[in-house]
Design an enzyme around this catalytic site. Sequence first.
Site, mmCIF file in Angstrom:
data_model
loop_
_atom_site.group_PDB
_atom_site.id
_atom_site.type_symbol
_atom_site.label_atom_id
_atom_site.label_comp_id
_atom_site.label_asym_id
_atom_site.label_seq_id
_atom_site.Cartn_x
_atom_site.Cartn_y
_atom_site.Cartn_z
ATOM 1 N N HIS A 78 -6.166 -47.769 15.986
ATOM 2 C CA HIS A 78 -4.706 -47.515 15.995
ATOM 3 C C HIS A 78 -4.310 -46.081 15.621
ATOM 4 O O HIS A 78 -3.659 -45.841 14.609
ATOM 5 C CB HIS A 78 -3.946 -48.521 15.128
ATOM 6 C CG HIS A 78 -4.568 -48.826 13.790
ATOM 7 N ND1 HIS A 78 -5.012 -47.866 12.914
ATOM 8 C CD2 HIS A 78 -4.800 -50.014 13.182
ATOM 9 C CE1 HIS A 78 -5.488 -48.450 11.833
ATOM 10 N NE2 HIS A 78 -5.381 -49.742 11.967
ATOM 11 N N ASP A 96 -3.479 -54.541 17.719
ATOM 12 C CA ASP A 96 -3.464 -54.713 16.259
ATOM 13 C C ASP A 96 -2.565 -55.911 15.893
ATOM 14 O O ASP A 96 -1.763 -55.837 14.958
ATOM 15 C CB ASP A 96 -3.023 -53.448 15.531
ATOM 16 C CG ASP A 96 -3.265 -53.542 14.022
ATOM 17 O OD1 ASP A 96 -3.921 -54.492 13.570
ATOM 18 O OD2 ASP A 96 -2.796 -52.632 13.296
#
Lengths: 309, 427
Positions: free
Chosen positions: B234, B307
């Site tokens: 991320h 995520d």
Amino acid sequence: MTTRWTQKDLLGLRELPAEEINFVLETADAFKQVGTREIKKVPALRGKTLMNFFVEPSTRTRTSFELAALRLSADVINISATTSSLTKGETLKDTARNLEALHADILVLRHSSAGAPQFLANRLKASVINAGDGAHEHPTQALLDLYTIRERRGKIAGLRVAIVGDILFSRVARSNIFGLLKLGAHVTLVGPSTLVPREFEKLGVEISHKIDDVLPKADVVNLLRIQHERQRREYFPGIGEYIRLFGLTKERAKLLKPDCLIMHPGPINRGVEIDSAVADGLQSVILDQVTNGLAVRMAVLYLCGGISA
Amino acid sequence: MSTTTIRNGRVVDPANKRDEIADLYIVDQRIAQKSDIRDQKSDIEEIDAKGLIVAPGLIDMHVHLREPGFSHKETIESGARAAAAGGFTTIVCMPNTSPVPDNASTIAWIRDRASAIARVNVLPTGAISKGLAGEELAPIGSLAQAGIVAITDDGHCIQNHEVMRRAVEYARMVGVPVLDHCQDYNLVGNGVVHEGYWSTLLGLPGWPAAGEEAIVMRNILLAELCNHPIHCQHISTAGSVRLLREARSRGVKISGEVCPHHIALTDEAVQNFDTNHKVNPPLRSQTDVDALLEGVADGTISILCSDHAPHADFEKEVEFDVAPFGIIGLETELALFIDLLVHKHAKIDIVRLIEMYTVEPARLLKLDAGTLSPGSRADVTLIDPALTWTVNVDEFQSASRNSPFDGWKLKGRAVRTIVGGTTVWKL
């Protein structure tokens, strides 16, 4: 008066229009006068219930709100963190819903988390008054500061106001910055580079790390409490160095214009951010702030309480 | 014998450089050629894919399934259902569960549970360090034998560079890639939102971009030192993109992924203190968003993921600074990426988008997936890139509802998900 009050809640000054800020100040004029009468009580909020919900320690703000509510004839209940059930693991939402189930009309909230008043305002029918949330806003403090400046100097627009100290962690600073800018003041933030975020320049304030350059031009100096013990990390080397670089000492006070106001939201650290004699000097309006705080909070409770009715 | 024919779709198979209107054949759970089905008569299923893209089953290599330990947020079953609804046939689950999969038996439990109950392929990761504590190495070799596809301490970040170095060296021997959540704990402190204009205005503790970039830089150095892949999870900042770009141009085995919320939203979204905008790393500035888009466009960022981080409403509906980080994403990510990357910003075409969801993660994790080659497992996603729809969290398959995208109108969506030849979800 043509301006109307439209807010159920008072969460901060960033989103409060200048007209409504002025409307609070004008309303406070009437309530200040009430405080000078023999009978200091008016029936404006008779039958309304106000909950002072303080999830962070405070004496002066809680007392000021309590007295303001009593003078408006509201019923007042004080709940502090130690007596609330928050320590038993109940969420803020559940605690607030329980308070509302008791039909509170106004909830005055002091909380260590930024945004907690907005969280409640979004969920409750009751008016929510922010009495300080984390490092976010403390709108009634800024309103009473604005009131005091306006009372002493007759105006706010065009004045040069220096806010000195720990800006980064200060909700008082933020609410003052938003309010002062909306009413046309020039704002200069003064303090150690670690405690004065440069992002504030985007709002149009000036930043200085040399207090001696700022003081001679200032019309108002607002000193924030330095809370070295509360800092999580070492943002500045210590109190001694702070006084040397930023303290309003007797010597530094000589740089001020004779009509410059010295303000402090309290409680003051005598001998730290302000020299004891300066705090008690002729230019100090620190106790006027306390008196005006009562009138301003009466105005806020009256206006928001009227909306929620 | 069962046979499925997917007719008249636009078959996009980046692994084979294939992009054409064609029929796709599935025989006995595997991709087949037309010649394979000549004499099959029983159980013939026909799917009309006219106007649709027929893609290899998509892979999301960054998902939190919360099980074992936090089944009130999500389970392997509900998370796999959400994945299917989002168009994913394979998901890679993160190790911040209880117990932590820092031992082979927990990995075995996850795999058993997944094979019993999950409708998509669930591939576990193992912890890098025991208890995700960042101090002692987990038994990475045993975890690899138990079937992990990578190691990561996701949600946590090993602060001690020496421990991380040894983990990467050890992972090289075992042959598993290292995924890292990049966060310097000292720089980030108690930060909850991007350090910048909005953190300053709102008085919320700031999470500086440098807190991510310092660890991205560390990972570049260690990937180079150990000559082994490290994948930065991320990625959220312009500086991280710059660092990755430079390192990748030198051939360092470093890669990065991006989540849709980091390009769909900026830190301005936190001004209402809605905890569905509280993610880790935080929503960043417009400058960062622009850099992430460029990073996707030029290949610096090679992988797309969600995520997916489910939390119960009572956990999220609290004061901003005490709320847990994370939002769910499995059921919105494909639509958001098609909408933003292909339609709105036109940074990549749909073929590259599919490649970033299939070939790229399959290559990094060495998966036998992500292609429509004859003989490969018949994991297929049908996508309508022009379908306009409105996100409604109440229709989600996930057990949680913590999405900031409720009510968003998006263009593009998976309409059918096929795992091993069986349709596991259909719009």
